[in-house]
Design a protein around this motif. Structure first.
Motif, short mmCIF file in Angstrom:
data_model
loop_
_atom_site.label_atom_id
_atom_site.label_comp_id
_atom_site.label_asym_id
_atom_site.label_seq_id
_atom_site.Cartn_x
_atom_site.Cartn_y
_atom_site.Cartn_z
N LEU A 1 0.84 -1.20 0.00
CA LEU A 1 0.00 0.00 0.00
C LEU A 1 0.87 1.25 0.00
CD1 LEU A 1 -3.03 0.80 0.11
CD2 LEU A 1 -2.78 0.93 2.59
N SER A 2 1.92 1.24 0.78
CA SER A 2 2.85 2.37 0.84
C SER A 2 3.52 2.60 -0.51
CB SER A 2 3.92 2.06 1.88
OG SER A 2 4.17 3.15 2.67
N LEU A 3 3.92 1.53 -1.16
CA LEU A 3 4.52 1.64 -2.49
C LEU A 3 3.55 2.28 -3.48
CD1 LEU A 3 6.39 -1.75 -3.03
CD2 LEU A 3 7.38 0.54 -3.23
N VAL A 4 2.33 1.80 -3.50
CA VAL A 4 1.34 2.32 -4.42
C VAL A 4 1.05 3.79 -4.10
CG1 VAL A 4 -1.06 2.16 -5.24
CG2 VAL A 4 0.31 0.08 -4.95
N ARG A 5 0.92 4.11 -2.83
CA ARG A 5 0.64 5.50 -2.44
C ARG A 5 1.74 6.44 -2.91
NH1 ARG A 5 -0.18 6.35 3.60
NH2 ARG A 5 -1.09 8.32 2.96
N GLY A 6 2.97 5.98 -2.84
CA GLY A 6 4.11 6.83 -3.18
C GLY A 6 4.47 6.86 -4.65
N ARG A 7 4.34 5.71 -5.31
CA ARG A 7 4.86 5.62 -6.69
C ARG A 7 3.86 5.09 -7.70
NH1 ARG A 7 10.15 2.68 -4.85
NH2 ARG A 7 9.33 1.16 -6.31
N GLY A 8 2.65 4.77 -7.28
CA GLY A 8 1.64 4.30 -8.21
C GLY A 8 1.59 2.79 -8.34
N ARG A 9 0.53 2.34 -8.99
CA ARG A 9 0.27 0.90 -9.15
C ARG A 9 1.42 0.18 -9.86
NH1 ARG A 9 -5.03 -1.50 -12.25
NH2 ARG A 9 -4.75 -3.66 -11.63
N GLY A 10 2.05 0.85 -10.79
CA GLY A 10 3.15 0.25 -11.54
C GLY A 10 4.35 -0.12 -10.69
N ALA A 11 4.46 0.46 -9.51
CA ALA A 11 5.59 0.16 -8.62
C ALA A 11 5.38 -1.12 -7.83
CB ALA A 11 5.81 1.32 -7.65
N LEU A 12 4.18 -1.68 -7.90
CA LEU A 12 3.86 -2.86 -7.10
C LEU A 12 4.40 -4.12 -7.75
CD1 LEU A 12 2.47 -3.98 -4.60
CD2 LEU A 12 0.34 -4.06 -5.89
N ASN A 13 5.49 -4.64 -7.18
CA ASN A 13 6.05 -5.93 -7.59
C ASN A 13 6.73 -6.56 -6.39
OD1 ASN A 13 9.04 -5.31 -7.67
ND2 ASN A 13 8.31 -3.78 -9.14
N ALA A 14 6.99 -7.84 -6.47
CA ALA A 14 7.53 -8.60 -5.32
C ALA A 14 8.87 -8.05 -4.85
CB ALA A 14 7.64 -10.08 -5.67
N ARG A 15 9.73 -7.70 -5.78
CA ARG A 15 11.05 -7.18 -5.39
C ARG A 15 10.95 -5.85 -4.66
NH1 ARG A 15 14.75 -8.64 -10.63
NH2 ARG A 15 14.57 -10.89 -10.36
N ALA A 16 10.08 -4.98 -5.14
CA ALA A 16 9.92 -3.67 -4.50
C ALA A 16 9.33 -3.83 -3.09
CB ALA A 16 9.03 -2.77 -5.35
N VAL A 17 8.37 -4.72 -2.95
CA VAL A 17 7.78 -4.97 -1.63
C VAL A 17 8.83 -5.56 -0.69
CG1 VAL A 17 6.05 -6.31 -0.35
CG2 VAL A 17 5.42 -5.20 -2.50
N ALA A 18 9.58 -6.53 -1.18
CA ALA A 18 10.65 -7.15 -0.38
C ALA A 18 11.69 -6.11 0.03
CB ALA A 18 11.28 -8.29 -1.16
N ALA A 19 12.08 -5.25 -0.89
CA ALA A 19 13.06 -4.21 -0.58
C ALA A 19 12.53 -3.27 0.49
CB ALA A 19 13.43 -3.44 -1.84
N ALA A 20 11.26 -2.91 0.39
CA ALA A 20 10.65 -2.03 1.40
C ALA A 20 10.65 -2.68 2.78
CB ALA A 20 9.24 -1.65 0.98
N LEU A 21 10.56 -4.01 2.80
CA LEU A 21 10.53 -4.75 4.07
C LEU A 21 11.92 -5.17 4.52
CD1 LEU A 21 7.41 -6.96 3.33
CD2 LEU A 21 7.57 -5.16 5.06
N GLY A 22 12.90 -5.00 3.66
CA GLY A 22 14.27 -5.41 3.99
C GLY A 22 14.43 -6.92 4.04
N CYS A 23 13.79 -7.62 3.12
CA CYS A 23 13.86 -9.08 3.10
C CYS A 23 13.93 -9.58 1.65
CB CYS A 23 12.66 -9.68 3.81
SG CYS A 23 11.07 -9.37 2.98
N SER A 24 13.98 -10.87 1.50
CA SER A 24 13.93 -11.46 0.16
C SER A 24 12.46 -11.53 -0.28
CB SER A 24 14.52 -12.87 0.19
OG SER A 24 13.64 -13.75 0.88
N THR A 25 12.23 -12.00 -1.48
CA THR A 25 10.85 -12.14 -1.96
C THR A 25 10.16 -13.36 -1.35
OG1 THR A 25 11.58 -13.38 -3.90
CG2 THR A 25 11.32 -10.98 -4.16
N GLN A 26 10.91 -14.22 -0.67
CA GLN A 26 10.34 -15.44 -0.10
C GLN A 26 9.14 -15.18 0.81
OE1 GLN A 26 10.65 -16.80 3.29
NE2 GLN A 26 9.45 -18.58 2.65
N PRO A 27 9.22 -14.23 1.76
CA PRO A 27 8.03 -13.98 2.61
C PRO A 27 6.82 -13.48 1.80
CG PRO A 27 9.99 -13.01 3.61
CD PRO A 27 10.37 -13.45 2.23
N VAL A 28 7.08 -12.73 0.74
CA VAL A 28 5.98 -12.23 -0.09
C VAL A 28 5.24 -13.41 -0.69
CG1 VAL A 28 5.35 -10.87 -2.12
CG2 VAL A 28 7.16 -10.04 -0.58
#
Length: 189
Positions: free
Chosen positions: A17-44
């Motif tokens: 949600l934070s990614l979308v709020r800041g950069r739009g729907r196009g920013a929503l991907n597993a790597r970007a979410v993982a980076a925001a959380l400071g983890c790998s894509t595995q938890p996603v």
């Protein structure tokens, strides 16, 4: 060895949600979410089988945020309840532009477009306030919503800049015109 930090489903949705709020729907991907959380894509992908599932959860979280706007506007009692719905929708467009785009400016041709609870609540308000049938109230709300959505879209795309006072007057004028037309028409039936 320190314990592993568990990343919850809610943490992932909040990051999305934070990614979308800041950069739009196009920013929503597993790597970007993982980076925001400071983890790998595995938890996603442990919590969401697909990106579509994560996007659905993000849309649901954005809708909950929108409903919060509605609730706060109605509770403020600055406007009559039905008008507060329209003012909240427009304020949401101004203050949460990317979430507005996600919720109200995406292709929904393959989605269930059944009326939502807030839509039906608005229909009930119109029916009760004007003594019209639910069918007439639905039409009035649909026409009014097209007007309100147009204003919200103009604001979120920076096509126009309007102040709250003018927006309020515009909504009153549109509503009163629709009301006069539909109440008179139904009274003649």
């Amino acid at each position: 060895m320190p314990p592993k930090v568990k990343i919850t489903k809610q943490d992932i949705v909040n990051a999305a949600l934070s990614l979308v709020r800041g950069r739009g729907r196009g920013a929503l991907n597993a790597r970007a979410v993982a980076a925001a959380l400071g983890c790998s894509t595995q938890p996603v992908f442990s919590n969401f089988a697909t990106m579509e599932a994560l996007e659905g959860a993000t849309i649901a979280a954005a809708h909950a945020r929108y409903l919060g706007f509605l609730k706060r506007e109605v509770e403020s009692e600055k406007y009559p309840p039905y008008k507060a719905f329209g003012m909240a929708y427009i304020r949401f467009a101004k203050e949460e532009g990317e979430l507005f785009r996600l919720l109200f400016m995406r292709d929904r041709s393959t989605e269930d477009t059944s009326p939502t609870i807030d839509f039906e609540e608005a229909v009930e308000m119109i029916a009760q306030a004007n003594g019209v049938s639910l069918e007439t109230a639905r039409l009035m709300h649909l026409e009014m919503w097209a007007w309100v959505h147009g204003i919200g879209t103009m604001l979120v795309t920076s096509f126009l800049s309007l102040d709250q006072s003018l927006i309020s007057d515009m909504l009153t004028d549109a509503y009163q015109g629709l009301r006069a037309r539909h109440v008179m028409k139904e009274g003649q039936a």
